[in-house]
Design a protein around this motif. Structure first.
Motif, short mmCIF file in Angstrom:
data_model
loop_
_atom_site.label_atom_id
_atom_site.label_comp_id
_atom_site.label_asym_id
_atom_site.label_seq_id
_atom_site.Cartn_x
_atom_site.Cartn_y
_atom_site.Cartn_z
N VAL A 195 0.86 -1.19 0.00
CA VAL A 195 0.00 0.00 0.00
C VAL A 195 0.89 1.24 0.00
CG1 VAL A 195 -1.72 1.33 1.30
CG2 VAL A 195 -1.87 -1.17 1.20
N PHE A 196 0.55 2.22 -0.84
CA PHE A 196 1.37 3.40 -1.03
C PHE A 196 0.57 4.67 -0.74
CE2 PHE A 196 2.88 0.10 -3.83
CZ PHE A 196 4.26 0.15 -3.71
N ILE A 197 1.32 5.72 -0.39
CA ILE A 197 0.76 7.07 -0.35
C ILE A 197 1.75 7.99 -1.06
CG2 ILE A 197 -0.51 6.73 1.80
CD1 ILE A 197 1.73 8.31 3.23
N GLY A 198 1.25 9.15 -1.46
CA GLY A 198 2.12 10.20 -1.96
C GLY A 198 2.26 11.24 -0.86
N ALA A 199 3.33 11.18 -0.09
CA ALA A 199 3.52 12.09 1.05
C ALA A 199 3.93 13.47 0.54
CB ALA A 199 4.56 11.54 2.00
N PRO A 200 3.16 14.51 0.84
CA PRO A 200 3.47 15.84 0.30
C PRO A 200 4.77 16.41 0.84
CG PRO A 200 1.72 15.96 1.94
CD PRO A 200 1.97 14.50 1.70
N LEU A 201 5.51 17.08 -0.06
CA LEU A 201 6.76 17.72 0.31
C LEU A 201 6.70 19.24 0.15
CD1 LEU A 201 9.31 15.29 -1.41
CD2 LEU A 201 8.73 15.40 1.02
N GLY A 202 5.59 19.74 -0.35
CA GLY A 202 5.47 21.16 -0.63
C GLY A 202 5.82 21.46 -2.07
N ASP A 203 5.42 22.63 -2.55
CA ASP A 203 5.67 23.06 -3.93
C ASP A 203 5.14 22.05 -4.94
OD1 ASP A 203 7.03 25.34 -3.06
OD2 ASP A 203 8.92 24.24 -2.89
N ASN A 204 3.96 21.48 -4.63
CA ASN A 204 3.30 20.52 -5.51
C ASN A 204 4.14 19.28 -5.79
OD1 ASN A 204 0.92 22.08 -5.90
ND2 ASN A 204 2.03 23.37 -7.37
N SER A 205 5.05 18.94 -4.88
CA SER A 205 5.86 17.73 -5.03
C SER A 205 5.52 16.75 -3.91
CB SER A 205 7.35 18.05 -5.02
OG SER A 205 7.72 18.60 -3.77
N PHE A 206 5.90 15.49 -4.10
CA PHE A 206 5.62 14.47 -3.09
C PHE A 206 6.67 13.38 -3.18
CE2 PHE A 206 3.62 12.96 -6.95
CZ PHE A 206 3.85 11.58 -6.94
#
Length: 265
Positions: A195-206
Motif C-alpha cells: 500500500v502506497f501514499i504520496g507524502a506531500p513535500l510542498g511546492d506541488n511535489s511528493f
C-alpha cells in the motif's frame, strides 16, 4: 487513469513507473483459493567502501503463505528471456517463509528464486521496493485518524480471467493505538499487496512511500506498517532454502546454501 485528479494520477504514475514490476500473484496450486499478492523488497544491510550490500526477499501476508503447494504466475515482464511456462510451482511452500512475529507478515528469501532462474537459463527483471520507499517510523507517525488517499498495487482474481495487476484506490488511517487500516475495497487476490501514499513535500511535489502490507481483517483491513516490518527483520535467521521448479516440484537444497541473495551496488 487520465480522468483522475492530478495528485492521484501523479501518484499512480509514480507507483507504476518505479515499482510496477515488484509484484507477483500466487495461489494454492490446482485450486481456486488462497489467491494473494507478494512483492519484492530490497533491504540495505550495510554500506562499505566497495558499495552497498543488499538483502532481498519476497513479502506477503502470513495467512496465504501457509499452504503446502502453491504456484506463482510468471508475468512476462519479470523474466528475460520470457519463459514459455506461465506458472512456477513450489512444494513445501509454507516452509520457505519466515513469519515476522505477530505482524501477520511473512518473508521468503529470494536466493532460491534467483538460483532457479540461473539453472533454467533466465533471470529476473523485477523492480523492488527499496529502503528509500518503505515507510520509516517518522512516515508512519505522520499518519493520523483523518483518512489519507492511498493506493494498493495487487493482482485481482476475477473468475477465469488472468490475474491482471491493478492499482486500487482507497484510504488509510492510523488510530490512536497505532493500528493502520485500509479503508475501501480490497478485491480478492490483493491480500499481501503493498500500500502506497504520496507524502506531500510542498511546492506541488511528493515522495512515494510504501506504508506496508495489506492483511485480511474484516471490513477495515489492517496494514502491517513497514517500520515494524524492518525492525522485525533483524531477528530473521540465515538458514538454507530450496528453489522452485516449473515442472511442479521444488527440490530440496543439496548442500549448504546462502539463504539471502546479496548483491553490491
Amino acid at each position: 487513469m487520465s480522468d483522475l485528479p492530478g495528485p492521484s494520477s501523479a501518484t499512480i504514475d509514480a507507483i507504476v513507473d518505479h515499482v510496477g514490476r515488484s509484484t507477483l500473484p500466487f495461489q494454492r496450486a490446482h485450486r481456486e483459493e488462497q489467491h494473494a499478492t507478494a512483492f519484492w523488497f530490497n533491504e540495505l544491510v550495510e554500506t562499505t567502501s566497495d558499495g552497498e550490500v543488499i538483502r532481498q526477499y519476497l513479502v506477503t501476508a502470513s495467512e496465504p503463505a501457509r499452504v503446502e503447494l502453491a504456484e506463482f504466475t510468471l508475468r512476462p515482464e519479470l523474466c528475460a528471456p520470457v519463459m514459455s511456462a506461465q506458472k512456477l510451482m513450489m512444494l513445501d511452500f509454507a516452509e520457505g517463509w519466515t513469519h515476522l512475529g505477530d505482524l501477520g507478515v511473512a518473508v521468503m528469501p529470494s536466493t532460491g528464486l534467483h538460483a532457479h532462474g540461473a539453472r533454467k537459463g533466465w533471470h529476473w527483471t523485477t523492480d523492488e521496493i527499496t529502503g528509500g520507499i518503505a515507510a520509516t517510523e517518522q512516515d508512519i507517525a505522520g499518519l493520523g485518524e483523518s483518512p489519507v488517499p492511498a493506493y494498493l498495487l495487487g493482482h485481482v482474481t476475477d473468475g477465469d480471467s488472468p490475474r491482471e495487476q491493478a492499482v486500487v484506490i482507497g484510504q488509510i488511517t492510523r488510530a490512536g493505538d497505532g493500528v493502520v487500516r485500509w479503508i475501501g475495497d480490497l478485491p480478492q487476490g490483493c491480500v499481501g499487496a503493498p500500500v502506497f501514499i504520496g507524502a506531500p513535500l510542498g511546492d506541488n511535489s511528493f515522495k512515494l512511500v510504501c506504508v506496508g502490507v495489506t492483511l485480511p481483517a474484516g471490513d477495515h483491513h489492517t496494514v502491517a506498517p513497514f517500520d515494524r516490518i524492518r525492525a522485525a527483520l533483524t531477528a530473521v535467521p540465515s538458514n538454507s532454502t530450496s528453489a522452485p521448479d516449473e515442472a511442479g516440484a521444488a527440490p530440496r537444497a543439496a548442500g549448504p546454501k546462502r539463504r539471502w541473495w546479496r548483491r553490491r551496488s
